[in-house]
Design an enzyme around this catalytic site. Structure first.
Site, mmCIF file in Angstrom:
data_model
loop_
_atom_site.group_PDB
_atom_site.id
_atom_site.type_symbol
_atom_site.label_atom_id
_atom_site.label_comp_id
_atom_site.label_asym_id
_atom_site.label_seq_id
_atom_site.Cartn_x
_atom_site.Cartn_y
_atom_site.Cartn_z
ATOM 1 N N CYS A 180 -12.711 -27.826 18.679
ATOM 2 C CA CYS A 180 -13.720 -27.412 19.634
ATOM 3 C C CYS A 180 -14.060 -28.617 20.505
ATOM 4 C CB CYS A 180 -14.954 -26.947 18.859
ATOM 5 S SG CYS A 180 -16.201 -26.154 19.821
ATOM 6 N N PRO A 181 -13.677 -28.719 21.737
ATOM 7 C CA PRO A 181 -13.264 -27.631 22.619
ATOM 8 C C PRO A 181 -11.774 -27.312 22.622
ATOM 9 C CG PRO A 181 -13.617 -29.638 23.867
ATOM 10 C CD PRO A 181 -13.961 -29.949 22.456
#
Lengths: 377, 82
Positions: free
Chosen positions: B20-21
């Site tokens: 994430c991301p």
């Protein structure tokens, strides 16, 4: 040893407090000294801005005096840095004063830059500053119906905000009795609804239940306010009546101005957090170029690891542990439910179905944050 | 497939273990601040990057230079074309 911490946000504050407790004796005997330089005498709980935007909190609830959050023994100055002279082990601040150090940690954070996309700042609302959050609330409270488009810039803070703002705004309009008059269209830069695959799958089901449409591989290129259209780099466009932006972010200007990193992001070692080419200079939180979430949680866990290492350098001359990439994020899911994602460099997230109890824990954490900033939680 | 210029500056994004991301989002961010002609190599431990990144590159109009896998790590090299 003189330790200089630049930045009084989540990362800098937890680092300073954790370090002060670890170096309690050294601070008393004068063997160590901790100085913090910040741009403000106030500390803002940034995640609270979403609640301000929805009319659930007022801005004054977001702030505490920075000095009141710091352990005794930490020297605090409101004197933002203008020049980083890492080769001379010193910084020059706005006041004109020079601060020397033996160890430095830079935690200057990031800022939203909606103005970098043509038309975006003037034609959209966002939740990233106090002013923007108030404008957000005023805009949604006047909105009587139409098509809401969510558009997401890259990189942005906390990847949980796009789904959170969508679900909480959906609930806001539903509670105002406008469910039949408002439609939602969600766009996202990559090929699924969220960067975390399990969250993306869960969102697909939630969107279907609420009739929310979506388009992926949509990166904002420009906004035409007259035609009320947002266009993507990929060549498509979305018509809106209300445009909700999650704008791209940049690091602080002072970082780029001092050639410490392109985009304001400082390149650091992903485990030790030292700035590339320096053994006594570190960066943490949003300030780094590490490819993980730019979020308070990331800053928190980095600060804990770095505090342990800086204390070890003072006590035994070398760092003792690695930061493992740990991040913990709450995800507000609407309908007073929430879940969370926890992961590190080696273990992927596995978020569970949202529950009311996690939502209420998140509500409690909004207050516990101040304990967290003091480095106690 | 285009041949890499010997003089092209290459930036490496070590996106291994970044859930994430994620690798594609990191590449999009890096592309924004790169100069036209720059090459960027993404290292990813996510098999999906081998198809996600080329799909986005094709859609936006940049150049895919190469994709390879070495001991579970995908190396995707792209060039900013505009």
């Amino acid at each position: 040893m003189r330790i200089l911490i630049v930045g009084g946000g989540m990362g800098g504050t937890i680092l300073a407090n954790n370090l002060a407790r670890r170096l309690n004796n050294e601070l008393k005997t004068g063997k160590a000294r901790i100085t913090m330089l910040s741009a403000s005498d106030k500390h803002m709980y940034q995640p609270g801005l979403l609640y301000v935007a929805l009319g659930r909190m007022t801005p004054d609830e977001l702030y505490r005096d920075q000095a009141s959050l710091l352990e005794p023994g930490i020297e605090f100055h409101v004197d933002p840095v203008d020049e980083f002279q890492l080769d001379k082990n010193q910084v020059k601040a706005k006041s004109g004063k020079t601060y020397g150090y033996d160890l430095i940690a830079i935690a200057t954070g990031s800022r939203p830059v909606p103005e970098e996309i043509p038309g975006l700042a003037e034609n959209s609302i966002n939740v990233y500053t106090e002013e923007a959050a108030l404008k957000f609330f005023q805009t949604i409270s006047r909105f009587q119906g139409g098509r809401v488009v969510i558009a997401v810039g890259v990189p942005h803070k906390c990847p949980m905000i796009p789904p959170e703002v969508t679900f909480t705004l959906y609930d806001y309009f539903k509670n105002r009795g406008l469910a039949d008059k408002v439609s939602f269209h969600y766009t996202y830069p990559i090929g699924r609804l969220h960067s975390l695959e399990p969250v993306s799958k869960w969102m697909e089901g939630e969107f279907a239940q609420r009739g929310i449409t979506s388009e992926t591989l949509f990166n904002i290129k420009e906004v035409d306010g007259k035609k009320r259209v947002v266009r993507s780099l990929e060549g498509s466009e979305a018509k809106y009546d209300l445009l909700v932006a999650v704008p791209a972010h940049k690091g602080m200007e002072v970082i780029e101005k001092n050639n410490l990193g392109k985009g304001g992001w400082i390149p650091v070692d992903r485990n030790r957090l030292n700035i590339e080419g320096h053994t006594n200079a570190f960066a943490l939180g949003d300030t780094t170029n590490i490819p993980i979430s730019k979020a308070g949680s990331t800053a928190h866990f980095e600060a804990e690891a770095l505090a342990e290492n800086l204390a070890s350098i003072v006590k035994i001359g070398s760092p003792t542990r690695d930061y493992d990439g740990k991040v913990f994020c709450f995800i507000e899911a609407g309908k007073d439910k929430a879940t969370y994602a926890m992961f590190n460099y080696n273990n992927p997230p596995d978020p569970k179905p949202p529950t009311k109890s996690i939502h209420w824990f998140k509500m409690a954490y909004n207050q516990l944050y101040w304990t967290s900033a003091r480095g106690l939680l | 497939m285009p041949v890499a210029r010997a003089s092209a500056p290459r930036k490496v994004i070590d996106a291994r273990g970044t859930f994430c991301p994620g690798p594609l989002m990191e590449l999009i961010a890096a592309m924004k601040i790169a100069e036209v002609g720059d090459e960027i190599e993404v290292l990813s431990s996510d098999r999906g990057s081998a198809s996600d990144i080329p799909e986005w590159i094709r859609k936006v109009g940049h150049e895919l230079m190469s994709t390879s896998e070495q001991e579970g790590v995908w190396h995707v090299v792209v060039r900013k074309a505009k």
